[in-house]
Design an enzyme around this catalytic site. Structure first.
Site, short mmCIF file in Angstrom:
data_model
loop_
_atom_site.label_atom_id
_atom_site.label_comp_id
_atom_site.label_asym_id
_atom_site.label_seq_id
_atom_site.Cartn_x
_atom_site.Cartn_y
_atom_site.Cartn_z
N MET A 5 0.82 -1.20 0.00
CA MET A 5 0.00 0.00 0.00
C MET A 5 0.87 1.26 0.00
O MET A 5 2.03 1.23 0.38
CB MET A 5 -0.92 0.03 1.21
CG MET A 5 -1.93 -1.10 1.27
SD MET A 5 -2.98 -1.03 2.74
CE MET A 5 -4.03 0.38 2.37
N HIS A 6 0.27 2.36 -0.45
CA HIS A 6 0.80 3.73 -0.30
C HIS A 6 1.96 4.09 -1.23
O HIS A 6 2.18 5.26 -1.50
CB HIS A 6 1.25 4.01 1.14
CG HIS A 6 0.34 3.52 2.21
ND1 HIS A 6 -1.00 3.83 2.26
CD2 HIS A 6 0.58 2.74 3.30
CE1 HIS A 6 -1.54 3.28 3.34
NE2 HIS A 6 -0.61 2.61 3.98
N ASP B 65 -2.53 -5.07 -0.06
CA ASP B 65 -2.03 -6.31 0.55
C ASP B 65 -2.81 -6.70 1.80
O ASP B 65 -3.12 -7.89 2.00
CB ASP B 65 -0.53 -6.23 0.84
CG ASP B 65 -0.12 -5.00 1.65
OD1 ASP B 65 -1.00 -4.21 2.07
OD2 ASP B 65 1.09 -4.83 1.86
#
Length: 502
Positions: free
Chosen positions: A81-82, A241
């Protein structure tokens, strides 16, 4: 026989898993790639490395499994993520991706609060606080520090979305990963135009947002030639995830909670109503299950604390079995020795980059086993912080499912049950986010009618660990002390950080 392929674009490498429609694992392959730290606190990767590794993993799976690729009914993806992938007008990578673990953006996080008018407004826009790992502050950092690169941006993608683009030629993101960018209104599943306006970021660089189970493309002829996949194989949007890990653990029903003890620690609960924490202590993101959300608390160091202790305090001379044996000889509570697991700062519930690890209450009677066991207990207290926040938000917890490396330790299993004062469930399947991505593919292409059908038919509880009532009482007292220690040391952590910096 029908097959499903799941790909997880992680930080250390890619994992690919091929399963049957009954959930049987046919092939499981991984391929690592490098991580760059050009400056202290920075973490970057070359997205092209992800793509090279992805092709290799798929090709190995196809070659070694010898399946009829026309029977692979769908492919889906999970990813870290991110992390930010910046593409130019020709859809070429502009600079290395800035990862979720990169902490260069403290200044930009404060700017976000200033521009939107404080935490309350930011929670109202996107249901989450501004943290260094999120995507939005990375974009601001690029704008302020590399304007020549920022001006080239035409597309901002997340890691799995970049790989999906390479597979299909199509650009999308989906709600569970988009929610972690700090640009998405998680209730409406749309980019927050109010926030984008206040930050001065052009909405046009953000991809269309779809549901996780939507088919968003198919394998191109070029990719088929390179990997062995069949041309036209449907590719389903996928998920972040943690959302995929939840799907792969059957967390698709309100009341079920996933606790993961990997390098970091995660406590995640699926919920049917999107109620954000007004103090931003715990995350609220869209789930891969349509019109569903999850609350999530994250510890930056969970299993990492145990591996650090093994490598640094014991010079890597004792294996994990021996460490567990020493810890098992110590009574619950480690005779008062308490460990704060903040080796690299903390995220939930404190969001404090200055927090650091502490052994509290050391005395001459403490031996190796006490120091080992107290790490297990301290990490579990940290996980309990997130569990208590989820309860505080009105979620009625009916089952706790534990996965990750820590869940393999019999001793740690019992410590979890005792500190949580709750039964914990161990599962028959623990293949992680790649497995969840494969199930998302199955729902997307209609192999399964729903996530509930997939979870109930494939994911089973193999063992239940019950709490020891005497230990529960002891740990309840020690947990109160554990929480007070951070409060007492917060200012000292900040002062220590300033001393080190100077």
């Amino acid at each position: 026989m029908s097959y499903l392929l799941g790909l997880d674009i992680g930080t250390s490498g890619i994992k690919g898993i091929l399963i049957t429609d009954k959930g049987k694992v046919i092939s499981n392959k991984t391929r690592s790639y490098p991580l760059s730290t050009p400056k202290s606190g920075w973490a970057e990767q070359n997205p092209k490395d992800w793509w090279v590794a992805t092709q290799e993993v798929i090709k190995k799976i196809i070659t070694e499994s010898k399946v009829d690729t026309s029977q692979i009914k769908g492919i889906s993806l999970s990813g870290q993520m991110h992390s930010s992938v910046f593409l130019d007008e020709q859809l070429q990578v502009i600079r290395p991706a800035i990862l979720w673990s990169d902490t260069r953006t403290s200044k930009q996080c404060q700017e976000i609060y200033e521009r939107v008018g404080g935490l309350d407004n930011l929670i109202n826009y996107v249901s989450n606080p501004a943290l260094e790992g999120f995507t939005a502050p990375k974009v601001l950092w690029l704008k302020e520090n590399e304007p020549q690169n920022y001006n080239k941006i035409r597309h901002l993608l997340l890691p799995k979305d970049y790989i999906r683009y390479q597979l299909t030629g199509e650009i999308y993101t989906e709600v569970s990963d988009g929610a972690g960018m700090l640009f998405l209104n998680v209730q409406k599943k749309k980019w927050s135009e109010k926030l984008l306006d206040k930050l001065g970021i052009d909405k046009e660089i953000l991809p269309p947002v779809v549901d996780s189970t939507e088919i968003v493309g198919e394998i191109t002829a070029e990719v088929a030639q390179k990997t062995g996949l069949a041309v036209g194989t449907p590719v389903v949007a996928g998920g972040a995830d943690n959302a995929c890990g939840a799907v792969g653990s059957g967390i698709v029903k309100e009341g079920r909670v996933m606790v993961s003890i990997g390098t970091s620690g995660v406590v995640l609960a699926q919920i049917d109503n999107s109620v954000a924490d007004d103090q931003g202590r715990i995350h609220l993101f869209n789930h891969a299950k349509r019109d569903s959300w999850y609350m999530m608390g994250v510890m930056l160091s969970a299993g990492r604390c145990f591996s650090w202790m093994k490598e640094e305090l014991f010079a890597d001379e004792l294996d994990y079995d021996h460490l567990n044996e020493l810890a098992a000889k110590v009574k619950p509570g480690s005779e008062g020795l308490t460990f704060l697991p903040y080796l690299y700062g903390e995220r939930t519930p404190y969001a404090d980059p200055n927090a650091r690890g502490v052994y509290f209450g050391v005395s001459g009677k403490h031996q190796q086993g006490h120091f080992i066991r107290s790490v297990m207990e301290g990490v579990t207290f940290g996980l309990k912080d997130s569990l208590e926040l989820i309860k505080e938000k009105g979620v009625e917890i009916t089952e706790i499912r534990v996965i990750g490396g820590g869940a393999k330790s019999k001793l740690w299993q019992q410590i979890l049950a005792d500190i949580f004062a709750n039964e914990i469930s161990l599962l028959n399947v623990e293949e992680g986010p790649a497995f969840g991505a494969a199930l998302i593919a199955g729902v997307g292409v209609g192999v399964y009618d729903s996530f509930e059908e997939a979870a109930n038919s494939i994911i089973k509880v193999k063992e239940v660990i019950s709490p020891n009532l005497e230990s529960v009482e002891l740990y309840d007292k020690q947990y109160k002390l554990y929480k007070q220690l951070y409060v007492s040391l917060k200012d000292e952590f900040k002062a220590l950080s300033q001393i080190i910096e100077n």
